[in-house]
Design an enzyme around this catalytic site. Structure first.
Site, PDB file in Angstrom:
ATOM      1  N   CYS A 190       0.837  -1.200   0.000  1.00  0.00           N
ATOM      2  CA  CYS A 190       0.000   0.000   0.000  1.00  0.00           C
ATOM      3  C   CYS A 190       0.872   1.249   0.000  1.00  0.00           C
ATOM      4  O   CYS A 190       0.717   2.142   0.827  1.00  0.00           O
ATOM      5  CB  CYS A 190      -0.948  -0.001   1.204  1.00  0.00           C
ATOM      6  N   GLY A 191       1.812   1.291  -0.949  1.00  0.00           N
ATOM      7  CA  GLY A 191       2.612   2.490  -1.173  1.00  0.00           C
ATOM      8  C   GLY A 191       1.867   3.422  -2.107  1.00  0.00           C
ATOM      9  O   GLY A 191       0.640   3.363  -2.219  1.00  0.00           O
ATOM     10  N   HIS A 198       5.367  -3.364 -12.820  1.00  0.00           N
ATOM     11  CA  HIS A 198       6.718  -3.301 -13.385  1.00  0.00           C
ATOM     12  C   HIS A 198       7.207  -4.734 -13.481  1.00  0.00           C
ATOM     13  O   HIS A 198       7.030  -5.519 -12.550  1.00  0.00           O
ATOM     14  CB  HIS A 198       7.636  -2.467 -12.494  1.00  0.00           C
ATOM     15  N   ASP A 255      11.985   1.004 -19.490  1.00  0.00           N
ATOM     16  CA  ASP A 255      11.816   1.706 -18.219  1.00  0.00           C
ATOM     17  C   ASP A 255      13.157   1.909 -17.523  1.00  0.00           C
ATOM     18  O   ASP A 255      13.466   3.006 -17.043  1.00  0.00           O
ATOM     19  CB  ASP A 255      10.866   0.913 -17.315  1.00  0.00           C
ATOM     20  N   LYS A 297      12.618  -4.983  -4.953  1.00  0.00           N
ATOM     21  CA  LYS A 297      13.484  -5.885  -4.187  1.00  0.00           C
ATOM     22  C   LYS A 297      12.685  -6.818  -3.282  1.00  0.00           C
ATOM     23  O   LYS A 297      13.209  -7.825  -2.813  1.00  0.00           O
ATOM     24  CB  LYS A 297      14.515  -5.096  -3.377  1.00  0.00           C
ATOM     25  N   GLU A 302       7.814  11.262 -19.357  1.00  0.00           N
ATOM     26  CA  GLU A 302       7.925  11.217 -17.896  1.00  0.00           C
ATOM     27  C   GLU A 302       8.827  12.306 -17.321  1.00  0.00           C
ATOM     28  O   GLU A 302       8.838  12.530 -16.110  1.00  0.00           O
ATOM     29  CB  GLU A 302       8.427   9.841 -17.447  1.00  0.00           C
TER      30      GLU A 302
END
Length: 491
Positions: free
Chosen positions: A45-46, A132, A217, A109, A393
């Protein structure tokens, strides 16, 4: 586990690198209906986790959050954010077994540990989602063959994903299905519904691949998006102070200059950014950008080569295993730089002043955007993907610097992006040292003097700027983003 990309033969690698199709809006006529009535469980929940969840709930989906037991017991930030927004929260064991779609939105990670924990709990035929593809492509995570693996990757920070949705719009998005995990052939339907639920279909969706998303990316964030902005900030600040500019003024010119310059880039590409300059300044910025491209091309190519080969990922994962020793050292060193510690100018800098006194910064932006785009395309990545990972971006990242300098940028971006940023900037700063000694009055901190302009030269420069491939593809893609709000906050 082995790097997935490196297990493919050349034909397969090229096919996946080159997968990119701009999807028609009528392909999303069913909206999020494919996922309605199904249970979607988000892990993490970032910024992306919370904001995608809010959008998906507002689109009529059943959303809950699976968190680690200790995060719930200790009422950590993830638990507080989810509960304060009225979401159901539970442990992996409580929520994952009932999920039709498990969306892994934890940091890169953590992905292997998360997948190792949730995969045994997932019911037969469920789907696993990512935003991602690093875990699939670079780590080579093996997913159970009955599980469908999809990706929905918004090309904006999580906060922007939410704000654009609230405005009735969305952010450009890449979607993909992992070719090794689509047992029922429903991966694309799931990805389309998820993208529609976040609002991405209103701003343009590219059907891509996990491979193309990851490789492009990584390249964008390491070079133009983060690395070039960090290297440029440090070099330009030191040069201004060396030339006698008040450090406080120099700091503000750079901190807010990137954002102001790239707002023009967002609205009208490199052409509009360069058109904000006087004719003599435009000619000088163009000349500087050509010099920069020649100097930096090998560095951009090295980063792309290391990304394609897996050398970058291997090195970074070794640092993960070493408790992020390199990352944390570089982060601390960046925080002690003169730019980061300088006081800020209290006066006002007008919008045009940022352009007039930032010719070198504009040249750096032009050179970096074009080099990143060209290097990606030369490596087999399709132009639309390369555009989103370079020019599109950049204003969003520049906006983070305007908030709290390089510190804020490195906090907001992923650890993966931050690690690559340091690799690039630590190489780029010494690479450009000699170039910085050749600058003329008017390149930085002072306006270019007015003078005679050769019409033929100006005509040729304008044509060169407008005929670059990124300007053509950018004009088309920006047509789908006309309603996106202005983000610059500079004063």
């Amino acid at each position: 586990m082995a790097n997935y990309f490196n297990t493919l033969n050349l034909r397969q690698q090229l096919a996946q690198l080159g997968k990119c199709r701009f999807m028609a809006r009528d392909e999303f006529a069913d909206g999020a209906s494919y996922l309605q009535g199904k249970k979607v469980v988000i892990v993490g929940c970032g910024a992306q986790g919370l904001n995608q969840g809010l959008n998906m709930r507002d689109s009529g989906l059943d959303i809950s959050y699976a968190l680690r037991k200790e995060a719930i017991a200790e009422k950590r930030a993830s638990w507080r954010k989810a509960t304060e927004n009225g979401f159901k929260v539970g442990t992996y064991e409580e929520l994952v077994p009932q999920a039709d779609l498990v969306v892994n939105l934890t940091p890169d990670k953590q992905h292997s540990d998360v997948v190792r924990s949730v995969q045994p709990l997932m019911k037969d035929g469920a789907a696993l989602g990512y935003s991602h593809g690093f875990n699939i492509v670079e780590v080579g995570e093996q997913i159970r063959k009955d599980i469908t693996v999809v990706m929905v990757a918004p090309k904006c920070p999580g906060t922007e994903v939410r704000e654009e949705y609230k405005r009735g719009f969305g952010v450009p998005t890449l979607i993909a299905v992992h070719p090794e995990n689509d047992p029922k052939g429903e991966g694309m339907a799931i990805a389309k519904a998820w993208a529609a639920a976040t609002g991405g279909h209103r701003a343009g969706v590219l059907e891509s691949s996990f491979v193309a998303e990851v490789k492009s990316d990584l390249m964008g964030e390491q070079t133009i998006l983060c690395g070039m902005l960090q290297a440029g900030s440090l070099l330009c600040f030191d040069k201004l102070v060396e030339e006698g500019t008040d450090p406080a003024y120099a700091e503000k010119l750079i901190q807010f200059g990137w954002e102001t310059i790239t707002e023009a880039l967002k609205q009208g590409g490199i052409t509009l950014m360069m058109d904000r300059l006087s004719n003599p300044a435009k000619l000088r910025a163009y000349a500087l950008s050509e010099q920069l491209k020649e100097i930096m091309a090998p560095l951009f190519q090295k980063h792309m080569d290391d990304i394609i080969s897996g050398e970058f990922s291997s090195g970074m994962m070794s640092d993960w295993a070493n408790d992020d020793k390199n990352l944390l050292t570089w982060r601390e060193e960046t925080g002690k730089t003169a730019f980061e510690t300088a006081s800020q100018f209290d006066g006002k800098i007008s919008e045009q002043e940022y352009f007039d006194k930032g010719v070198l910064m504009i040249a750096m932006v032009k050179a970096g955007v074009e080099l990143a785009f060209e290097t990606m395309v030369d490596s087999g990545i399709i132009e639309e993907s390369a555009y989103y990972e370079s020019l599109h971006e950049l204003p969003l990242i520049a906006n983070t610097i305007a908030r709290k300098r390089l510190y804020e940028m490195n906090v907001v971006i992923s650890d993966t992006a931050e690690y690559g940023n340091y690799l690039f900037s630590y190489a780029c700063v010494p690479l450009l040292k000699e170039f910085m000694t050749t600058l003329q009055t008017g390149d930085l901190g002072k306006a270019v003097a007015e003078g005679a302009v050769d019409n033929a030269q100006l005509r040729d420069v304008n044509e060169a700027i407008r005929s670059h491939a990124i300007e053509s593809v950018g004009h088309t893609l920006r047509g789908y983003m006309k309603d996106m709000k202005r983000i610059a906050v500079a004063g």
